[in-house]
Write a protein that holds these residues in place. Sequence first.
Motif, mmCIF file in Angstrom:
data_model
loop_
_atom_site.group_PDB
_atom_site.id
_atom_site.type_symbol
_atom_site.label_atom_id
_atom_site.label_comp_id
_atom_site.label_asym_id
_atom_site.label_seq_id
_atom_site.Cartn_x
_atom_site.Cartn_y
_atom_site.Cartn_z
ATOM 1 N N LEU A 54 0.836 -1.206 0.000
ATOM 2 C CA LEU A 54 0.000 0.000 0.000
ATOM 3 C C LEU A 54 0.871 1.256 0.000
ATOM 4 C CD1 LEU A 54 -2.789 -0.943 2.578
ATOM 5 C CD2 LEU A 54 -3.032 -0.763 0.089
ATOM 6 N N LEU A 55 1.914 1.268 0.822
ATOM 7 C CA LEU A 55 2.789 2.437 0.899
ATOM 8 C C LEU A 55 3.573 2.631 -0.403
ATOM 9 C CD1 LEU A 55 4.084 2.068 4.563
ATOM 10 C CD2 LEU A 55 2.492 3.794 3.693
ATOM 11 N N LEU A 66 -2.674 5.749 0.161
ATOM 12 C CA LEU A 66 -2.609 6.198 1.551
ATOM 13 C C LEU A 66 -3.960 6.204 2.244
ATOM 14 C CD1 LEU A 66 0.044 9.013 1.117
ATOM 15 C CD2 LEU A 66 0.379 6.638 1.841
ATOM 16 N N GLU A 67 -5.040 6.354 1.500
ATOM 17 C CA GLU A 67 -6.360 6.302 2.124
ATOM 18 C C GLU A 67 -6.644 4.883 2.648
ATOM 19 O OE1 GLU A 67 -6.050 9.822 -0.316
ATOM 20 O OE2 GLU A 67 -5.744 7.718 -0.840
ATOM 21 N N ARG A 83 -6.391 1.216 7.897
ATOM 22 C CA ARG A 83 -5.836 0.100 8.664
ATOM 23 C C ARG A 83 -5.323 0.541 10.041
ATOM 24 N NH1 ARG A 83 -4.180 -4.195 5.006
ATOM 25 N NH2 ARG A 83 -2.311 -4.575 6.222
ATOM 26 N N MET A 84 -5.660 1.774 10.449
ATOM 27 C CA MET A 84 -5.238 2.309 11.747
ATOM 28 C C MET A 84 -6.391 2.234 12.758
ATOM 29 S SD MET A 84 -2.208 3.528 10.965
ATOM 30 C CE MET A 84 -1.442 3.494 9.358
ATOM 31 N N THR A 85 -6.035 2.221 14.042
ATOM 32 C CA THR A 85 -7.053 2.334 15.084
ATOM 33 C C THR A 85 -7.322 3.815 15.353
ATOM 34 O OG1 THR A 85 -5.429 2.366 16.880
ATOM 35 C CG2 THR A 85 -6.282 0.200 16.198
ATOM 36 N N GLU A 86 -8.399 4.105 16.035
ATOM 37 C CA GLU A 86 -8.754 5.494 16.354
ATOM 38 C C GLU A 86 -7.709 6.158 17.248
ATOM 39 O OE1 GLU A 86 -11.377 7.384 15.302
ATOM 40 O OE2 GLU A 86 -11.864 5.755 13.905
ATOM 41 N N ASP A 87 -7.017 5.366 18.081
ATOM 42 C CA ASP A 87 -6.044 5.916 19.026
ATOM 43 C C ASP A 87 -4.597 5.647 18.607
ATOM 44 O OD1 ASP A 87 -6.166 3.190 19.425
ATOM 45 O OD2 ASP A 87 -6.010 3.300 21.608
ATOM 46 N N VAL A 88 -4.356 5.460 17.309
ATOM 47 C CA VAL A 88 -3.014 5.123 16.828
ATOM 48 C C VAL A 88 -2.000 6.202 17.233
ATOM 49 C CG1 VAL A 88 -3.322 6.224 14.558
ATOM 50 C CG2 VAL A 88 -1.707 4.321 14.810
ATOM 51 N N HIS A 89 -0.800 5.753 17.551
ATOM 52 C CA HIS A 89 0.325 6.656 17.790
ATOM 53 C C HIS A 89 1.456 6.229 16.868
ATOM 54 C CE1 HIS A 89 3.677 8.470 20.413
ATOM 55 N NE2 HIS A 89 3.110 9.425 19.719
ATOM 56 N N TYR A 90 1.888 7.150 15.996
ATOM 57 C CA TYR A 90 2.899 6.902 14.972
ATOM 58 C C TYR A 90 4.082 7.813 15.315
ATOM 59 C CZ TYR A 90 4.620 6.422 10.121
ATOM 60 O OH TYR A 90 5.355 6.160 8.995
ATOM 61 N N PHE A 91 5.177 7.228 15.791
ATOM 62 C CA PHE A 91 6.211 8.005 16.478
ATOM 63 C C PHE A 91 7.603 7.612 15.991
ATOM 64 C CE2 PHE A 91 8.329 8.756 20.839
ATOM 65 C CZ PHE A 91 8.489 10.109 20.612
ATOM 66 N N MET A 92 8.357 8.608 15.508
ATOM 67 C CA MET A 92 9.741 8.400 15.095
ATOM 68 C C MET A 92 10.596 9.509 15.696
ATOM 69 S SD MET A 92 11.356 7.782 11.300
ATOM 70 C CE MET A 92 11.959 9.369 10.771
ATOM 71 N N PRO A 93 11.118 9.301 16.900
ATOM 72 C CA PRO A 93 11.957 10.329 17.528
ATOM 73 C C PRO A 93 13.269 10.524 16.781
ATOM 74 C CG PRO A 93 11.956 8.328 18.847
ATOM 75 C CD PRO A 93 11.000 8.096 17.723
ATOM 76 N N ILE A 94 13.866 11.688 16.972
ATOM 77 C CA ILE A 94 15.150 12.008 16.339
ATOM 78 C C ILE A 94 16.253 11.217 17.036
ATOM 79 C CG2 ILE A 94 16.835 13.849 15.975
ATOM 80 C CD1 ILE A 94 14.430 15.751 15.647
ATOM 81 N N ARG A 95 17.062 10.552 16.259
ATOM 82 C CA ARG A 95 18.157 9.749 16.800
ATOM 83 C C ARG A 95 19.347 10.640 17.115
ATOM 84 N NH1 ARG A 95 18.872 3.994 16.030
ATOM 85 N NH2 ARG A 95 20.018 3.406 17.908
ATOM 86 N N VAL A 152 -9.503 -5.793 15.610
ATOM 87 C CA VAL A 152 -10.722 -4.983 15.627
ATOM 88 C C VAL A 152 -11.708 -5.607 14.646
ATOM 89 C CG1 VAL A 152 -11.724 -2.699 15.215
ATOM 90 C CG2 VAL A 152 -9.402 -2.885 16.154
ATOM 91 N N GLY A 153 -12.779 -6.162 15.162
ATOM 92 C CA GLY A 153 -13.773 -6.796 14.294
ATOM 93 C C GLY A 153 -13.205 -7.922 13.468
ATOM 94 N N GLY A 154 -12.242 -8.644 14.012
ATOM 95 C CA GLY A 154 -11.655 -9.779 13.308
ATOM 96 C C GLY A 154 -10.538 -9.413 12.344
ATOM 97 N N ALA A 155 -10.164 -8.134 12.268
ATOM 98 C CA ALA A 155 -9.069 -7.700 11.383
ATOM 99 C C ALA A 155 -8.020 -6.972 12.210
ATOM 100 C CB ALA A 155 -9.610 -6.782 10.286
ATOM 101 N N TRP A 156 -6.768 -7.085 11.796
ATOM 102 C CA TRP A 156 -5.691 -6.385 12.481
ATOM 103 C C TRP A 156 -5.683 -4.918 12.083
ATOM 104 C CZ3 TRP A 156 -3.909 -8.667 16.493
ATOM 105 C CH2 TRP A 156 -3.700 -10.052 16.527
ATOM 106 N N ARG A 157 -5.440 -4.047 13.063
ATOM 107 C CA ARG A 157 -5.293 -2.615 12.839
ATOM 108 C C ARG A 157 -4.042 -2.150 13.576
ATOM 109 N NH1 ARG A 157 -8.236 -3.444 9.298
ATOM 110 N NH2 ARG A 157 -10.427 -2.894 9.071
#
Length: 195
Positions: free
Chosen positions: A48-49, A54-55, A60-72, A168-173
């Motif tokens: 997909l990516l 992208l839609e 495929r995300m949950t409502e409370d998703v956290h997408y985090f990439m801190p600076i190394r 979630v509802g039988g599918a992974w998110r």
Amino acid sequence: MTEHIPVSSADSPLGARATPAAPVGGPLPFSDPAHLAAHQWLVEEAYLLDRQDLEEWLARMTEDVHYFMPIRVTTSRGAGHDTARRMAHFDEDLYSLGRRVARLRTEHAWTEDPPSRLRHHLSNVRTFATDVPGEILVESAVLLFRSRGDVNAPSLLSAGRSDVLRSVGGAWRLARRHITVDESVLRTQNLAVFL
């Protein structure tokens, strides 16, 4: 061997709602149905990516998703951290991810017009049961090849990911993604793409 210092959503203002799921026990066998399903989920996500669908990726995300990439950052051994505190390349929730995707579909997204040619290479997938029912933790390595235009050299971005997938509802998110890049200085034109 490099010391492993895990990324934590607690280091992010947007991470307060993130699932606290932590691994329990050792990695699941490669033949485990949960491992096979998680691995397939990651492979489908990579496609997909790469297609920049992208839609469908957002769906495929949950409502409370956290997408985090801190600076190394580069620190001395024993410092106890190898990422900048409260600074990140990505610190996103579902709303901000949605706004970024919507902007990429406008005429104002010059960083991706013409769009990049992408290839996400996925490997080293390990899955773990967690202390939260209905959630599994998935570790993987990703290598992103990105080519844009005809003048600039293509770029590579290597990272480790620690994801939490929720049923979630039988599918992974995707409920949480922590990304640890392998370089302190990223050698790509911008970060208008997703890992």
